[in-house]
Motif scaffolding. Sequence first.
Motif, PDB file in Angstrom:
ATOM      1  N   PHE B 114       0.837  -1.202   0.000  1.00 23.93           N
ATOM      2  CA  PHE B 114       0.000   0.000   0.000  1.00 23.93           C
ATOM      3  C   PHE B 114       0.873   1.253   0.000  1.00 23.93           C
ATOM      4  CE2 PHE B 114      -2.432   3.424   1.766  1.00 23.93           C
ATOM      5  CZ  PHE B 114      -3.705   3.263   1.256  1.00 23.93           C
ATOM      6  N   PRO B 136      -6.332   1.511  -3.254  1.00 28.72           N
ATOM      7  CA  PRO B 136      -7.033   0.221  -3.335  1.00 28.72           C
ATOM      8  C   PRO B 136      -7.591  -0.024  -4.741  1.00 28.72           C
ATOM      9  CG  PRO B 136      -7.676   1.378  -1.359  1.00 28.72           C
ATOM     10  CD  PRO B 136      -6.880   2.345  -2.163  1.00 28.72           C
ATOM     11  N   ALA B 137      -8.051   1.040  -5.396  1.00 31.95           N
ATOM     12  CA  ALA B 137      -8.626   0.869  -6.737  1.00 31.95           C
ATOM     13  C   ALA B 137      -7.564   0.344  -7.699  1.00 31.95           C
ATOM     14  CB  ALA B 137      -9.191   2.190  -7.230  1.00 31.95           C
ATOM     15  N   LEU B 139      -4.744  -1.159  -6.942  1.00 30.71           N
ATOM     16  CA  LEU B 139      -4.264  -2.485  -6.524  1.00 30.71           C
ATOM     17  C   LEU B 139      -5.244  -3.567  -6.974  1.00 30.71           C
ATOM     18  CD1 LEU B 139      -2.740  -1.837  -2.966  1.00 30.71           C
ATOM     19  CD2 LEU B 139      -1.538  -2.513  -5.046  1.00 30.71           C
ATOM     20  N   SER B 140      -6.503  -3.190  -7.055  1.00 28.14           N
ATOM     21  CA  SER B 140      -7.499  -4.134  -7.557  1.00 28.14           C
ATOM     22  C   SER B 140      -7.286  -4.375  -9.052  1.00 28.14           C
ATOM     23  CB  SER B 140      -8.879  -3.552  -7.253  1.00 28.14           C
ATOM     24  OG  SER B 140      -9.819  -4.053  -8.122  1.00 28.14           O
ATOM     25  N   SER B 145      -5.283  -7.015  -4.468  1.00 32.36           N
ATOM     26  CA  SER B 145      -6.161  -6.501  -3.405  1.00 32.36           C
ATOM     27  C   SER B 145      -5.908  -7.181  -2.064  1.00 32.36           C
ATOM     28  CB  SER B 145      -7.624  -6.712  -3.802  1.00 32.36           C
ATOM     29  OG  SER B 145      -7.913  -5.873  -4.883  1.00 32.36           O
ATOM     30  N   ASP B 146      -5.388  -8.386  -2.109  1.00 33.72           N
ATOM     31  CA  ASP B 146      -5.165  -9.107  -0.852  1.00 33.72           C
ATOM     32  C   ASP B 146      -3.737  -8.973  -0.322  1.00 33.72           C
ATOM     33  OD1 ASP B 146      -4.184 -10.412  -3.032  1.00 33.72           O
ATOM     34  OD2 ASP B 146      -4.549 -12.432  -2.243  1.00 33.72           O
ATOM     35  N   LYS B 147      -2.967  -8.082  -0.910  1.00 39.77           N
ATOM     36  CA  LYS B 147      -1.548  -8.003  -0.503  1.00 39.77           C
ATOM     37  C   LYS B 147      -1.168  -6.627   0.060  1.00 39.77           C
ATOM     38  CE  LYS B 147      -0.120 -12.036  -2.289  1.00 39.77           C
ATOM     39  NZ  LYS B 147       0.629 -13.069  -1.604  1.00 39.77           N
ATOM     40  N   TYR B 148      -2.145  -5.847   0.511  1.00 40.51           N
ATOM     41  CA  TYR B 148      -1.865  -4.473   0.978  1.00 40.51           C
ATOM     42  C   TYR B 148      -0.689  -4.380   1.948  1.00 40.51           C
ATOM     43  CZ  TYR B 148      -6.381  -2.614  -0.589  1.00 40.51           C
ATOM     44  OH  TYR B 148      -7.433  -2.184  -1.321  1.00 40.51           O
TER      45      TYR B 148
END
Lengths: 303, 245
Positions: B114, B136-137, B139-140, B145-148
Amino acid sequence: MKLRTLVYSGKQGVKSIYRNRLFSLAAIGTITASLILFGFFFFITENLSHIVDRLQTEVAVSVFFEPGASDEVVANIKTQIESRAEVAEVVYISPEEALEIYKENNNQGEEFSETFKDVNPLEEYDSYTVYLNDVDMQESLVSYIERLEGVRTVKNNENVAKNFSVFNSAVGYVCTAIIVLLIGIATFLISNTISTGISVRAGEIEIMKNIGATDFFIRAPFLVEGILIGFLGALVPIGILYPIYGRIEGFVAEKLGNTLGGKLEFLPVGEVFGKMVPIMLAIGVGIGAIGTMVTLRKKIRRY
Amino acid sequence: MSEYNDILNQFREEEPPIIELEGVSKAYQKDVDAIKDVSFSIKKGEFVFIVGKSGSGKSTLIKLLLRAISPTKGKIYVNGRELSRMHRTSIPKLRRKIGVVFQDFKLLNDRNVFENVAFAQRVIEKSAREINRNVPAVLSVVGLSDKYNSLPNELSGGEKQRVAVARALVNNPMILLADEPTGNLDPKNSWEIMTLLGEINKRGTTVIVVTHNEEIVNVMQKRVIKMENGHLVSDVRKGGYENET
């Protein structure tokens, strides 16, 4: 420049100090050492200057008139002496006052008064006592008065103030030379610390450049780091010197208070530190900022 | 659909190029040109491979486009602005229009996924609210999305490169410049990254990929600009690695 960017730069600067803590400590230590020395020289020069000021109020020359000089000539001498800028006050001493002063200065008793009850040996020794506001001008004033009409002789007082003044100037020169040298070393050490920070963050700087960081955004954290190091380097010696000076001042007042006719008195802590603290902080912050800017100019290419 | 493609292509043909090089040369030393008299233009929304061996001038081209260096001769336009006439204080604004992805990822190893992506937004002084919305947008989009909270050393090579792509994209650049993006990846991850770049291109971002991965270039059949010894030797609209002019 947005507030959040300033906050971000501040945080990064503090982090960097912690990350390079050994270098940061070395730089803070050197600034501390330099400023402690500066502080001691500051105490010496400030107090000497204070003592000189007090002694100067007592520096005077005595002007004796030609025997039989008329009242007009004597008055004229006073006018001409008073016209000089370095003259603070001219006081007439009558022969009777002169005899009284002699008696007091030489601890003469009743026998002396009895002897000279009817005859005053200083009858022709009325004079002016000339007080100066600038002790350095004493010689020039004396030679001026000696040339005036109706003046028989001019006598200098013993000039402790002048000697103090010369000593104070010498201390000032030595102090300046040492401080310049120490400031140079401290600036070099800050520059070294910032250089290390730049090397450690070389990757981050490259990324910042590539993603469009402004030059200021890249440099600001380093500037914060350098200024903070300088600031801390100034705060530490202030904390160390404060109690030390308090003790010195107390010692001088207690043990040496009667020396030089009560004129050997140090300035109060509040007065000295009121003057010294802003100077020290300015030097610390200045060293930090200059050391950092020089390094940034050398190490980080603009865009 | 093909009718629409033709209309769109015609529209693109008429649009001014987003990148244009006119007779550009760059010499690091006197009489030794890293690139010599290179001219080409790239339209908005194109996907272009720049291929060539080491020393062919690909890296110099990237530096020139980012205005890290200036050409010895010729002119470079990005989005209509000539780079050598650009004041140095405008360079960061240029770079915000170009997202860059490198072979070695260039991630900050002391910060999580992040924060690595958010870093690009912090640099351009975005607010915390915008960062919390945009990161987040993106990263999606890159499938992380699951690796922040993962640190770079907890990620595979492909995931690291996805973070780098997310960082390059988060500021909505007009151009995505990828310098050997698959150079450190195995074939599977290489294809995933190239597929991702293809998807980003479909969303309208101009994508330029510098590579010498022949297989990828040959399979994707995109425009290929080939460099050799500092010269542009071929520019093929839909080609492979070894296409002739």
